[in-house]
Design a protein around this motif. Sequence first.
Motif, PDB file in Angstrom:
ATOM      1  N   HIS A   1       0.871  -1.168   0.000  1.00 33.73           N
ATOM      2  CA  HIS A   1       0.000   0.000   0.000  1.00 33.73           C
ATOM      3  C   HIS A   1       0.913   1.224   0.000  1.00 33.73           C
ATOM      4  O   HIS A   1       1.797   1.337   0.837  1.00 33.73           O
ATOM      5  CB  HIS A   1      -0.868  -0.018   1.264  1.00 33.73           C
ATOM      6  CG  HIS A   1      -1.719   1.184   1.426  1.00 33.73           C
ATOM      7  ND1 HIS A   1      -2.926   1.322   0.793  1.00 33.73           N
ATOM      8  CD2 HIS A   1      -1.538   2.306   2.151  1.00 33.73           C
ATOM      9  CE1 HIS A   1      -3.458   2.478   1.131  1.00 33.73           C
ATOM     10  NE2 HIS A   1      -2.631   3.098   1.955  1.00 33.73           N
ATOM     11  N   ILE A   2       0.746   2.123  -0.947  1.00 33.18           N
ATOM     12  CA  ILE A   2       1.640   3.269  -1.050  1.00 33.18           C
ATOM     13  C   ILE A   2       0.979   4.542  -0.513  1.00 33.18           C
ATOM     14  O   ILE A   2      -0.210   4.758  -0.703  1.00 33.18           O
ATOM     15  CB  ILE A   2       2.127   3.491  -2.496  1.00 33.18           C
ATOM     16  CG1 ILE A   2       0.957   3.560  -3.468  1.00 33.18           C
ATOM     17  CG2 ILE A   2       3.098   2.422  -2.901  1.00 33.18           C
ATOM     18  CD1 ILE A   2       1.344   3.872  -4.877  1.00 33.18           C
ATOM     19  N   PRO A   3       1.748   5.369   0.177  1.00 30.90           N
ATOM     20  CA  PRO A   3       1.209   6.648   0.656  1.00 30.90           C
ATOM     21  C   PRO A   3       1.114   7.636  -0.502  1.00 30.90           C
ATOM     22  O   PRO A   3       1.811   7.495  -1.506  1.00 30.90           O
ATOM     23  CB  PRO A   3       2.259   7.101   1.674  1.00 30.90           C
ATOM     24  CG  PRO A   3       3.531   6.490   1.193  1.00 30.90           C
ATOM     25  CD  PRO A   3       3.145   5.167   0.559  1.00 30.90           C
ATOM     26  N   VAL A   4       0.240   8.613  -0.356  1.00 33.81           N
ATOM     27  CA  VAL A   4       0.089   9.633  -1.396  1.00 33.81           C
ATOM     28  C   VAL A   4       0.097  11.016  -0.768  1.00 33.81           C
ATOM     29  O   VAL A   4      -0.177  11.183   0.421  1.00 33.81           O
ATOM     30  CB  VAL A   4      -1.217   9.464  -2.210  1.00 33.81           C
ATOM     31  CG1 VAL A   4      -1.225   8.163  -2.976  1.00 33.81           C
ATOM     32  CG2 VAL A   4      -2.442   9.584  -1.337  1.00 33.81           C
ATOM     33  N   LYS A   5       0.412  11.998  -1.597  1.00 33.22           N
ATOM     34  CA  LYS A   5       0.196  13.411  -1.267  1.00 33.22           C
ATOM     35  C   LYS A   5      -0.750  13.911  -2.348  1.00 33.22           C
ATOM     36  O   LYS A   5      -0.538  13.648  -3.526  1.00 33.22           O
ATOM     37  CB  LYS A   5       1.491  14.209  -1.303  1.00 33.22           C
ATOM     38  CG  LYS A   5       2.388  13.914  -0.131  1.00 33.22           C
ATOM     39  CD  LYS A   5       3.524  14.903  -0.052  1.00 33.22           C
ATOM     40  CE  LYS A   5       4.369  14.523   1.155  1.00 33.22           C
ATOM     41  NZ  LYS A   5       5.003  15.652   1.758  1.00 33.22           N
ATOM     42  N   VAL A   6      -1.787  14.639  -1.940  1.00 29.07           N
ATOM     43  CA  VAL A   6      -2.759  15.176  -2.888  1.00 29.07           C
ATOM     44  C   VAL A   6      -2.772  16.689  -2.712  1.00 29.07           C
ATOM     45  O   VAL A   6      -2.945  17.192  -1.600  1.00 29.07           O
ATOM     46  CB  VAL A   6      -4.167  14.585  -2.644  1.00 29.07           C
ATOM     47  CG1 VAL A   6      -5.167  15.167  -3.641  1.00 29.07           C
ATOM     48  CG2 VAL A   6      -4.138  13.058  -2.748  1.00 29.07           C
ATOM     49  N   TYR A   7      -2.574  17.391  -3.819  1.00 26.41           N
ATOM     50  CA  TYR A   7      -2.561  18.857  -3.844  1.00 26.41           C
ATOM     51  C   TYR A   7      -3.709  19.334  -4.730  1.00 26.41           C
ATOM     52  O   TYR A   7      -4.033  18.686  -5.728  1.00 26.41           O
ATOM     53  CB  TYR A   7      -1.255  19.391  -4.439  1.00 26.41           C
ATOM     54  CG  TYR A   7      -0.016  18.913  -3.738  1.00 26.41           C
ATOM     55  CD1 TYR A   7       0.511  19.626  -2.659  1.00 26.41           C
ATOM     56  CD2 TYR A   7       0.656  17.771  -4.165  1.00 26.41           C
ATOM     57  CE1 TYR A   7       1.669  19.200  -2.024  1.00 26.41           C
ATOM     58  CE2 TYR A   7       1.810  17.342  -3.536  1.00 26.41           C
ATOM     59  CZ  TYR A   7       2.311  18.064  -2.472  1.00 26.41           C
ATOM     60  OH  TYR A   7       3.455  17.640  -1.843  1.00 26.41           O
ATOM     61  N   ARG A   8      -4.282  20.494  -4.379  1.00 25.14           N
ATOM     62  CA  ARG A   8      -5.381  21.037  -5.173  1.00 25.14           C
ATOM     63  C   ARG A   8      -5.200  22.534  -5.358  1.00 25.14           C
ATOM     64  O   ARG A   8      -4.846  23.250  -4.423  1.00 25.14           O
ATOM     65  CB  ARG A   8      -6.699  20.764  -4.460  1.00 25.14           C
ATOM     66  CG  ARG A   8      -7.905  21.229  -5.231  1.00 25.14           C
ATOM     67  CD  ARG A   8      -9.165  20.901  -4.471  1.00 25.14           C
ATOM     68  NE  ARG A   8     -10.313  21.300  -5.265  1.00 25.14           N
ATOM     69  CZ  ARG A   8     -11.528  20.872  -5.076  1.00 25.14           C
ATOM     70  NH1 ARG A   8     -11.767  20.031  -4.093  1.00 25.14           N
ATOM     71  NH2 ARG A   8     -12.505  21.286  -5.827  1.00 25.14           N
TER      72      ARG A   8
ATOM     73  N   ARG B   1      -6.701  22.431 -10.815  1.00 25.29           N
ATOM     74  CA  ARG B   1      -5.958  21.175 -10.935  1.00 25.29           C
ATOM     75  C   ARG B   1      -5.965  20.376  -9.642  1.00 25.29           C
ATOM     76  O   ARG B   1      -6.053  20.912  -8.557  1.00 25.29           O
ATOM     77  CB  ARG B   1      -4.513  21.455 -11.311  1.00 25.29           C
ATOM     78  CG  ARG B   1      -4.344  22.004 -12.694  1.00 25.29           C
ATOM     79  CD  ARG B   1      -2.876  22.048 -13.063  1.00 25.29           C
ATOM     80  NE  ARG B   1      -2.534  22.457 -14.388  1.00 25.29           N
ATOM     81  CZ  ARG B   1      -3.219  23.154 -15.254  1.00 25.29           C
ATOM     82  NH1 ARG B   1      -4.400  23.563 -14.960  1.00 25.29           N
ATOM     83  NH2 ARG B   1      -2.765  23.472 -16.438  1.00 25.29           N
ATOM     84  N   LEU B   2      -5.803  19.070  -9.817  1.00 27.53           N
ATOM     85  CA  LEU B   2      -5.631  18.148  -8.712  1.00 27.53           C
ATOM     86  C   LEU B   2      -4.389  17.326  -9.012  1.00 27.53           C
ATOM     87  O   LEU B   2      -4.262  16.791 -10.114  1.00 27.53           O
ATOM     88  CB  LEU B   2      -6.857  17.236  -8.590  1.00 27.53           C
ATOM     89  CG  LEU B   2      -6.926  16.352  -7.367  1.00 27.53           C
ATOM     90  CD1 LEU B   2      -7.188  17.205  -6.128  1.00 27.53           C
ATOM     91  CD2 LEU B   2      -8.017  15.317  -7.525  1.00 27.53           C
ATOM     92  N   MET B   3      -3.457  17.267  -8.073  1.00 26.38           N
ATOM     93  CA  MET B   3      -2.200  16.546  -8.291  1.00 26.38           C
ATOM     94  C   MET B   3      -2.057  15.472  -7.220  1.00 26.38           C
ATOM     95  O   MET B   3      -2.257  15.734  -6.035  1.00 26.38           O
ATOM     96  CB  MET B   3      -1.004  17.496  -8.209  1.00 26.38           C
ATOM     97  CG  MET B   3       0.324  16.799  -8.428  1.00 26.38           C
ATOM     98  SD  MET B   3       1.768  17.865  -8.125  1.00 26.38           S
ATOM     99  CE  MET B   3       1.403  19.293  -9.074  1.00 26.38           C
ATOM    100  N   VAL B   4      -1.704  14.253  -7.658  1.00 23.62           N
ATOM    101  CA  VAL B   4      -1.469  13.134  -6.758  1.00 23.62           C
ATOM    102  C   VAL B   4      -0.025  12.680  -6.966  1.00 23.62           C
ATOM    103  O   VAL B   4       0.381  12.396  -8.100  1.00 23.62           O
ATOM    104  CB  VAL B   4      -2.434  11.973  -7.040  1.00 23.62           C
ATOM    105  CG1 VAL B   4      -2.156  10.794  -6.108  1.00 23.62           C
ATOM    106  CG2 VAL B   4      -3.889  12.435  -6.913  1.00 23.62           C
TER     107      VAL B   4
END
Length: 131
Positions: free
Chosen positions: A9-16, A20-23
Amino acid sequence: MPEQAKIQHIPVKVYRTSGRLMVAAPMPGLQPEDIGIEVTADNRLILQGEIRGLLKDIKELVTDEWSVGGYQREMTLPAMVDAEQANVTYGNGVIVVTFLISAKTIPARLTVPRVAPDHGVRVGNVGHRAV
């Protein structure tokens, strides 16, 4: 003989931003062609990474404290996106997917074309929505 790699299971960072939405997610040890990205019609993002040739040149594994691939992460995106227009980069073991925020989710399966060893890029838009 080494044990087959387990799915991690990989961690993510989500920016908005406003448009735009960036993962971003760490997926070290892969080649671009080993990565799969899918956005489903119900606004779910699926990131997958499959390791190939695991330790094929190693005769004896003496210590194994961390793993390379396979990777899997599924999550609901916090905004509707146009996945067909997504930009994707893979380098230094990190995948970054940038979506245009949309009025409705446009699903797609994405690949990451190789541009150099261990690096891939997919350009779906050039900073603005296609007309």
